[in-house]
Structure formats: C-alpha cells, structure tokens
Design a protein around this motif. Structure first.
Motif, PDB file in Angstrom:
ATOM      1  N   GLN A  14       0.758  -1.141  -0.044  1.00 39.94           N
ATOM      2  CA  GLN A  14       0.013   0.053   0.119  1.00 39.94           C
ATOM      3  C   GLN A  14       0.861   1.254  -0.018  1.00 39.94           C
ATOM      4  OE1 GLN A  14      -2.447  -0.417   3.244  1.00 39.94           O
ATOM      5  NE2 GLN A  14      -4.076  -1.582   2.303  1.00 39.94           N
ATOM      6  N   ILE A  15       2.002   1.221   0.710  1.00 40.73           N
ATOM      7  CA  ILE A  15       2.928   2.435   0.851  1.00 40.73           C
ATOM      8  C   ILE A  15       3.575   2.477  -0.525  1.00 40.73           C
ATOM      9  CG2 ILE A  15       4.775   3.303   1.901  1.00 40.73           C
ATOM     10  CD1 ILE A  15       4.204   1.882   4.384  1.00 40.73           C
ATOM     11  N   ILE A  16       4.136   1.475  -1.073  1.00 42.54           N
ATOM     12  CA  ILE A  16       4.698   1.626  -2.440  1.00 42.54           C
ATOM     13  C   ILE A  16       3.811   2.070  -3.511  1.00 42.54           C
ATOM     14  CG2 ILE A  16       5.578   0.014  -4.332  1.00 42.54           C
ATOM     15  CD1 ILE A  16       6.737  -1.791  -1.971  1.00 42.54           C
ATOM     16  N   ASN A  17       2.611   1.603  -3.581  1.00 46.09           N
ATOM     17  CA  ASN A  17       1.347   1.968  -4.545  1.00 46.09           C
ATOM     18  C   ASN A  17       1.260   3.467  -4.171  1.00 46.09           C
ATOM     19  OD1 ASN A  17       1.239  -0.439  -5.442  1.00 46.09           O
ATOM     20  ND2 ASN A  17      -0.766  -0.973  -4.312  1.00 46.09           N
ATOM     21  N   GLY A  18       1.102   4.005  -3.085  1.00 50.64           N
ATOM     22  CA  GLY A  18       0.892   5.569  -2.768  1.00 50.64           C
ATOM     23  C   GLY A  18       2.140   6.269  -3.208  1.00 50.64           C
ATOM     24  N   CYS A  19       3.384   5.626  -3.035  1.00 57.17           N
ATOM     25  CA  CYS A  19       4.561   6.347  -3.524  1.00 57.17           C
ATOM     26  C   CYS A  19       4.503   6.494  -5.124  1.00 57.17           C
ATOM     27  CB  CYS A  19       5.766   5.729  -3.022  1.00 57.17           C
ATOM     28  SG  CYS A  19       5.982   5.963  -1.060  1.00 57.17           S
ATOM     29  N   LEU A  20       4.185   5.276  -5.567  1.00 57.77           N
ATOM     30  CA  LEU A  20       4.181   5.282  -7.263  1.00 57.77           C
ATOM     31  C   LEU A  20       3.324   6.208  -7.684  1.00 57.77           C
ATOM     32  CD1 LEU A  20       4.337   1.417  -7.779  1.00 57.77           C
ATOM     33  CD2 LEU A  20       6.192   3.252  -8.151  1.00 57.77           C
ATOM     34  N   GLN A  21       2.155   6.636  -6.841  1.00 51.38           N
ATOM     35  CA  GLN A  21       0.995   7.573  -6.979  1.00 51.38           C
ATOM     36  C   GLN A  21       1.657   9.158  -6.815  1.00 51.38           C
ATOM     37  OE1 GLN A  21      -2.603   6.266  -5.475  1.00 51.38           O
ATOM     38  NE2 GLN A  21      -2.268   4.505  -6.663  1.00 51.38           N
ATOM     39  N   ASN A  22       2.895   9.349  -6.209  1.00 53.23           N
ATOM     40  CA  ASN A  22       3.563  10.456  -5.827  1.00 53.23           C
ATOM     41  C   ASN A  22       2.555  11.098  -4.554  1.00 53.23           C
ATOM     42  OD1 ASN A  22       5.552  10.579  -7.468  1.00 53.23           O
ATOM     43  ND2 ASN A  22       4.476  11.400  -9.153  1.00 53.23           N
ATOM     44  N   LYS A  23       2.141  10.351  -3.876  1.00 53.56           N
ATOM     45  CA  LYS A  23       1.426  10.574  -2.607  1.00 53.56           C
ATOM     46  C   LYS A  23       2.413  10.978  -1.591  1.00 53.56           C
ATOM     47  CE  LYS A  23      -2.955   8.211  -3.393  1.00 53.56           C
ATOM     48  NZ  LYS A  23      -3.797   7.180  -2.685  1.00 53.56           N
ATOM     49  N   ARG A  24       2.587  12.226  -1.151  1.00 57.88           N
ATOM     50  CA  ARG A  24       3.547  12.510  -0.343  1.00 57.88           C
ATOM     51  C   ARG A  24       3.430  11.844   1.234  1.00 57.88           C
ATOM     52  NH1 ARG A  24       6.550  14.276  -3.868  1.00 57.88           N
ATOM     53  NH2 ARG A  24       5.995  16.055  -4.882  1.00 57.88           N
ATOM     54  N   GLY A  25       1.931  11.463   1.745  1.00 62.84           N
ATOM     55  CA  GLY A  25       1.911  10.661   3.058  1.00 62.84           C
ATOM     56  C   GLY A  25       2.705   9.456   2.715  1.00 62.84           C
ATOM     57  N   SER A  26       2.550   8.987   1.661  1.00 59.39           N
ATOM     58  CA  SER A  26       3.234   7.651   1.511  1.00 59.39           C
ATOM     59  C   SER A  26       4.619   7.667   1.494  1.00 59.39           C
ATOM     60  CB  SER A  26       2.476   6.717   0.197  1.00 59.39           C
ATOM     61  OG  SER A  26       1.149   6.505   0.448  1.00 59.39           O
ATOM     62  N   GLN A  27       4.960   8.560   0.926  1.00 63.35           N
ATOM     63  CA  GLN A  27       6.520   9.024   0.777  1.00 63.35           C
ATOM     64  C   GLN A  27       7.210   9.079   1.958  1.00 63.35           C
ATOM     65  OE1 GLN A  27       6.772  11.749  -2.109  1.00 63.35           O
ATOM     66  NE2 GLN A  27       7.031  10.453  -4.050  1.00 63.35           N
ATOM     67  N   GLN A  28       6.322   9.930   2.912  1.00 65.07           N
ATOM     68  CA  GLN A  28       6.822  10.381   4.269  1.00 65.07           C
ATOM     69  C   GLN A  28       6.959   8.941   5.146  1.00 65.07           C
ATOM     70  OE1 GLN A  28       8.053  13.427   5.227  1.00 65.07           O
ATOM     71  NE2 GLN A  28       8.651  12.015   6.934  1.00 65.07           N
ATOM     72  N   GLU A  29       5.885   8.271   4.904  1.00 65.07           N
ATOM     73  CA  GLU A  29       5.836   6.945   5.536  1.00 65.07           C
ATOM     74  C   GLU A  29       6.834   5.838   5.373  1.00 65.07           C
ATOM     75  OE1 GLU A  29       2.606   3.719   6.955  1.00 65.07           O
ATOM     76  OE2 GLU A  29       1.888   5.237   5.399  1.00 65.07           O
ATOM     77  N   LEU A  30       6.892   5.834   4.152  1.00 60.76           N
ATOM     78  CA  LEU A  30       8.330   4.976   3.453  1.00 60.76           C
ATOM     79  C   LEU A  30       9.601   5.468   4.278  1.00 60.76           C
ATOM     80  CD1 LEU A  30       8.894   2.393   1.965  1.00 60.76           C
ATOM     81  CD2 LEU A  30       9.809   4.110   0.101  1.00 60.76           C
ATOM     82  N   TYR A  31       9.791   6.947   4.116  1.00 59.28           N
ATOM     83  CA  TYR A  31      11.154   7.643   4.678  1.00 59.28           C
ATOM     84  C   TYR A  31      11.070   7.410   6.255  1.00 59.28           C
ATOM     85  CZ  TYR A  31      14.476  11.079   6.058  1.00 59.28           C
ATOM     86  OH  TYR A  31      15.151  11.745   6.585  1.00 59.28           O
ATOM     87  N   ASP A  32       9.860   7.521   7.014  1.00 60.05           N
ATOM     88  CA  ASP A  32      10.087   7.357   8.359  1.00 60.05           C
ATOM     89  C   ASP A  32      10.310   5.949   8.755  1.00 60.05           C
ATOM     90  OD1 ASP A  32       9.337  10.177   8.659  1.00 60.05           O
ATOM     91  OD2 ASP A  32       7.293   9.612   8.918  1.00 60.05           O
ATOM     92  N   ILE A  33       9.902   4.901   8.137  1.00 57.95           N
ATOM     93  CA  ILE A  33      10.225   3.407   8.502  1.00 57.95           C
ATOM     94  C   ILE A  33      11.847   3.171   8.136  1.00 57.95           C
ATOM     95  CG2 ILE A  33       9.900   0.988   7.767  1.00 57.95           C
ATOM     96  CD1 ILE A  33       6.832   1.974   6.864  1.00 57.95           C
ATOM     97  N   PHE A  34      12.189   3.582   6.895  1.00 58.37           N
ATOM     98  CA  PHE A  34      13.616   3.173   6.688  1.00 58.37           C
ATOM     99  C   PHE A  34      14.683   4.319   6.968  1.00 58.37           C
ATOM    100  CE2 PHE A  34      10.866   0.342   4.371  1.00 58.37           C
ATOM    101  CZ  PHE A  34      11.389  -0.930   4.532  1.00 58.37           C
ATOM    102  N   ALA A  35      14.364   5.389   7.209  1.00 59.58           N
ATOM    103  CA  ALA A  35      15.505   6.610   7.344  1.00 59.58           C
ATOM    104  C   ALA A  35      16.472   6.167   8.501  1.00 59.58           C
ATOM    105  CB  ALA A  35      14.689   7.924   7.225  1.00 59.58           C
ATOM    106  N   PRO A  36      15.996   5.781   9.749  1.00 56.72           N
ATOM    107  CA  PRO A  36      16.779   5.443  10.954  1.00 56.72           C
ATOM    108  C   PRO A  36      17.785   4.656  10.479  1.00 56.72           C
ATOM    109  CG  PRO A  36      14.600   5.746  11.677  1.00 56.72           C
ATOM    110  CD  PRO A  36      14.586   5.688  10.263  1.00 56.72           C
TER     111      PRO A  36
END
Length: 187
Positions: A14-36
């Motif tokens: 779901q997060i990947i699909n949101g990112c592929l649709q350029n949804k900022r919320g999904s991009q932020q969620e993916l970033y927040d999960i893996f950034a640390p």
C-alpha cells in the motif's frame, strides 16, 4: 549482520502504491520506516553527519524515482540499502580528489583475511564513530568488504582501483581500527 526480512507485504505494498502515485503521505511513511536504519548505513561511509544525511537524501530521491523497478525479489529494506550504498560509492567517486590516498607498499602481507578483533564491549555507535574518523579511502574499502560483503574484485571495480590496492586498503583499515581500539581500551 542480518537484515530484517521485509518483503512488500500488504502494508508495504500500500505504501509503495501510494509512492508510485506520488502521494506525499506515503513517501513520508516509507521514509519514516527506513530512514533511521539507512542513516546508520550512510554514517559508516560519510565523514560527517551532514554528509551522511546528504547521501541518505540522495538515496531516498533515487528510491522514489526507481520504486517501480522494485521486483520484490529481495526485502524492501535490502533494496533500499543497496541504493544507499551505491549513493555512498558515487559520493566517494565524485569527491575522490579530496580523499587521502596512501602509497601502496607491494611487499605487504596479503594473507591476513581475518576480520577485526573488535572487543564485544564496543558499542555499534562507538564503532561507527571510529570508522568515520578513518581515512576515506580505507573507510570505503572496509565498509564494502565487511558490511556489504563485496569481494575485492567488486570493490576494485566500484572504486576504480587495482585489486591489490583494495586488499592493501582493507588490511590498513583493519590495522587502523585495531590500533584505535587499543588506544580506546587504554583510556
């Protein structure tokens, strides 16, 4: 080192699909999960915290630009990590002239392949801080060999150096770390 085995489960899909649709919320969620975790990877290759953050940001831009290429053949974390390592290598290549280059002594003993004698009392944070102080050319070879498990031939190709130089840099990096651990233990 074992990576978390996170394949694109329904949640991640779901997060990947949101990112592929350029949804900022999904991009932020993916970033927040893996950034640390990715910042930790980048810190090993960088000279400063700012440089590590810059590498990581470039890496996440590449992640978002190439997310459609993710085939779910490895874990999502592993895929993102490889992008971060590639960005660190690219950063090294682009800034190569500012890095310290050592003179190669061709008579150095090359059979010593054992990994470091790191005291178990040393924290991961302390080790990363120590690695950051290492001369950059040694640091790159050390990280690629120890943490990414590259062969010397692969390291040589990535850094455009001879295989013998990669081996020597690795041995010097191990020696450098062991000497600094000794100093740390005597404080």
């Amino acid at each position: 080192m074992r990576l978390m085995d996170v394949k694109a489960t329904d949640k991640y899909q779901q997060i990947i699909n949101g990112c592929l649709q350029n949804k900022r919320g999904s991009q932020q969620e993916l970033y927040d999960i893996f950034a640390p975790k990715m910042l930790t990877v980048c810190m090993r290759y960088a000279f400063t915290q700012q440089e590590a953050e810059d590498i990581m940001i470039e890496g996440f831009v590449a992640v978002f630009n190439h997310l459609a290429d993710f085939k779910n053949e490895s874990s999502l974390e592993q895929w993102i990590r490889q992008i971060m390592v590639n960005k660190a290598i690219s950063n090294y290549r682009n800034n190569k002239r500012r890095y310290n280059h050592l003179t190669i002594d061709e008579n150095i003993e090359l059979e010593d392949e054992q990994i470091l004698d790191i005291e178990s009392s040393m924290t991961g944070k302390k080790l990363i801080q120590m690695i950051q102080q290492m001369p950059d050319n040694l640091k790159m070879v050390f990280n690629l060999r120890v943490f990414e498990e590259y062969e010397f031939k692969e390291i040589a190709e990535e850094l455009t150096i001879p295989v013998s130089t990669a081996r020597v840099y690795f041995l010097r990096a191990k020696k450098w770390i062991n000497e600094h651990i000794e100093i740390e233990n005597h404080r």
